[in-house]
Structures are given as C-alpha cells and as structure tokens.
Enzyme design. Structure first.
Site, PDB file in Angstrom:
ATOM      1  N   CYS A 115      -2.508   2.974   9.059  1.00  0.00           N
ATOM      2  CA  CYS A 115      -3.533   2.033   8.588  1.00  0.00           C
ATOM      3  C   CYS A 115      -4.772   2.074   9.475  1.00  0.00           C
ATOM      4  O   CYS A 115      -5.882   1.844   9.002  1.00  0.00           O
ATOM      5  CB  CYS A 115      -3.003   0.608   8.594  1.00  0.00           C
ATOM      6  SG  CYS A 115      -1.553   0.351   7.589  1.00  0.00           S
ATOM      7  N   HIS A 141       0.874  -1.186   0.000  1.00  0.00           N
ATOM      8  CA  HIS A 141       0.000   0.000   0.000  1.00  0.00           C
ATOM      9  C   HIS A 141       0.908   1.232   0.000  1.00  0.00           C
ATOM     10  O   HIS A 141       1.965   1.215   0.649  1.00  0.00           O
ATOM     11  CB  HIS A 141      -0.836   0.071   1.290  1.00  0.00           C
ATOM     12  CG  HIS A 141      -2.160  -0.626   1.243  1.00  0.00           C
ATOM     13  ND1 HIS A 141      -2.713  -1.197   2.375  1.00  0.00           N
ATOM     14  CD2 HIS A 141      -3.061  -0.801   0.249  1.00  0.00           C
ATOM     15  CE1 HIS A 141      -3.902  -1.713   2.065  1.00  0.00           C
ATOM     16  NE2 HIS A 141      -4.135  -1.500   0.786  1.00  0.00           N
TER      17      HIS A 141
HETATM   18  N1  ARG Z   1      -4.119  -7.091   6.554  1.00  0.00           N
HETATM   19  C1  ARG Z   1      -4.496  -5.869   5.936  1.00  0.00           C
HETATM   20  C2  ARG Z   1      -4.431  -6.006   4.428  1.00  0.00           C
HETATM   21  O1  ARG Z   1      -3.506  -6.624   3.955  1.00  0.00           O
HETATM   22  C3  ARG Z   1      -3.631  -4.751   6.396  1.00  0.00           C
HETATM   23  C4  ARG Z   1      -4.031  -3.423   5.843  1.00  0.00           C
HETATM   24  C5  ARG Z   1      -3.165  -2.333   6.347  1.00  0.00           C
HETATM   25  N2  ARG Z   1      -3.668  -1.071   5.971  1.00  0.00           N
HETATM   26  C6  ARG Z   1      -2.978  -0.135   5.326  1.00  0.00           C
HETATM   27  N3  ARG Z   1      -3.542   1.021   5.153  1.00  0.00           N
HETATM   28  N4  ARG Z   1      -1.791  -0.360   4.843  1.00  0.00           N
HETATM   29  O2  ARG Z   1      -5.267  -5.526   3.705  1.00  0.00           O
END
Ligand code: ARG
Length: 288
Positions: free
Chosen positions: A281, A184
């Site tokens: 996150c 991300h």
């Molecule tokens: N386990 C989640 C996923 O892989 C974690 C998300 C983390 N959020 C972020 N904004 N990076 O989607």
C-alpha cells in the site's frame, strides 16, 4: 562426450533465493500526517492507540529496505489533512509512459489524487489521465507484465477496469473481492514475478467463486495463502522477482515462498496496518 541430464522436476523446485531480481522504481509518501481519523475499512479504529513516530520509523525502514536491494525510491511530498496519503499505491497506475491517476471512493481521500497528478505532471509525464470512474489505482490493479489484474467489489468500479484497459492499452482481467477485510486487490493478491510466465500469490477465499476459477486457470501454480497469511496483510507484499518484502507476521507465507526460490524479507508495519495498509500500500511502482 558427457552430458548432464537436467530433470524437469529439478527445474520446478528452485533453491531458496535462486531467482533473479530486476531493479524497480518505486514512489512513496512519508507518513508525516498519518492518523486514523475516520473509518473506511474494517481495520480502522480511531479509538485505538497509534504511535505516529513509530509509523514513520517503519516507513523509513521499508524505504531503506528497497534501497538496500538496489531499487530507486522517489518521494512525493506529504500533505496536511490527508492522513492516508502514505498509501501511495492508491494514487496511480503507471505502465510505461502512461499514467492513470486515481479517483477515490471516500470523500476523505479525494484530494490525494490531485497532489499525485501534479507530481507526475512535474516529472515530465505527458500522458496523465484522470479517471472518470472510482479508481483506487494499484490498490486494485496489479500488473503482471502482460495483464492488468483488476479488483472490484469494495472500492474500484468495474467500469474503471474498462477505462484502465483503454487508457493504458493493456488487457485487463476483472476479479471480484468478497471479504470486506480484503477490500483492495492488493490485500488479497500480489505479483511475485512479472513477465511472459508471471507468478502470483493470493488468498482464494477473498475472491468470488468465478474469480477464483479465473485465477486457477491463469495461474495454475500460484502460491496460495491461508487465512493466517491474509489476516496480517501478508498478501500486501512487494516482490522484485526474487526478494519479497512482507509483514513480519507472514511467516507461513514466507516459508512457502522460500520453497519456491524466493527470498522473504520481513518488515514491521504494525502502525500502518491500523489503517488497513502494509508494504505494498505504501509503494507505487513505475512499471516499465
Ligand atoms: N486507510 C486506507 C484506505 O482504507 C488504507 C489504504 C491501503 N492501501 C492499499 N493499497 N490497500 O483507503
């Protein structure tokens, strides 16, 4: 008449903590049903021990940290069966009165989007648009106050960038992520200061060569993070323009931020990181 001469380089190196914060509005979702039950990024291991009570305490401490800084935190009710719902940043991009919802890549997270849509609708937001392309919201979108920096490569579709530009009415800059650990945008870059002359921190190696050149052009004096900063999800920071909330382990990055006049504030996110998440996150911002 006596004149005080201020040299340009004195202005360029502000004292630690000398910057001005602005009050923020955040949305969070408690990790009541948090678990690592599936694998959708390289951080997740369902066999690794996870302390869910500790995850809750860490989340509460993050929320208290924001409140202590004077920010407002609104809480979205968590839902059973949605173990990643704590990562509220993934469920909406809000600029002014416009809300662009989310459309998750992973089936396991799909239902989170509708819970957030309803929450926004119940709060009187009338301009809530649900995206037609895969769009993981602030996981891949970072608002500088002028531009929406947009990540793609692992989650959010490039077509979702054009959709965001159209729905939110803000200029979008597409950036390509190339390292699966930094899946991300918010694991590789964050905005330190919004406004006409925004400031960011980022980890160059997480981006394609072309995207790196874009970042160098737009942000010639960005704070550059190294591999160690990135590896503890140190780029998953939350800044109010002065105070920068960071994972405990991001000590090198904290030093660099301090020398630029920011005030690092460390939080422990050991349990949330087992799902690939950090402070940002867990935090959606309602941008004005
Ligand atoms: N386990 C989640 C996923 O892989 C974690 C998300 C983390 N959020 C972020 N904004 N990076 O989607």
């Amino acid at each position: 008449m006596t004149a005080t001469t201020v040299f340009a380089d004195e202005c360029a190196a502000p004292r630690p903590g000398s910057r001005t914060p602005t009050l923020r509005r955040y949305v969070m979702c408690p990790p009541e049903h948090f678990a690592v039950e599936y694998v959708i990024n390289p951080w997740m291991d369902p066999d690794a021990p996870l302390d869910t009570a500790l995850a809750m305490r860490q989340w509460e401490e993050l929320k208290r940290t924001y409140e202590r800084l004077g920010h407002t935190v609104q809480v979205v009710p968590p839902q059973p069966g949605l173990p990643d719902m704590v990562f509220a940043a993934n469920s909406g991009t809000v600029v002014g009165s416009r809300v662009l919802g989310a459309r998750f890549r992973a089936e396991q997270r799909a239902a989170e989007a509708e819970h957030f849509r309803r929450w926004f609708a119940g709060r009187g937001y009338r301009e809530v648009v649900m995206p037609s392309r895969i769009n993981e919201a602030e996981g891949d979108f970072a608002w500088t106050g002028e531009l929406l920096l947009a990540g793609t490569g692992f989650r959010t579709d490039p077509e979702a960038h054009a959709e965001a530009q159209e729905v939110l009415g803000v200029p979008v800059i597409s950036l390509r992520l190339v390292d699966p650990r930094y899946y991300h945008l918010d694991t590789a870059l964050f905005v330190l200061e919004q406004g006409e002359r925004p400031q960011i921190a980022y980890y160059p190696e997480a981006f394609s060569a072309g995207s790196r050149r874009v970042l160098e052009r737009l942000f010639p004096d960005a704070v550059l993070a190294d591999a160690a900063d990135a590896a503890c999800l140190g780029l998953n920071g939350v800044s109010d323009g002065r105070n920068v909330v960071l994972p405990l382990e991001a000590t090198g990055l904290a030093e660099r931020l301090r020398s630029r006049g920011y005030e690092p504030i460390h939080v422990d996110v050991s349990e949330l990181r087992k799902s690939g998440g950090g402070p940002k996150c867990c935090t959606m911002e309602l941008h004005r």
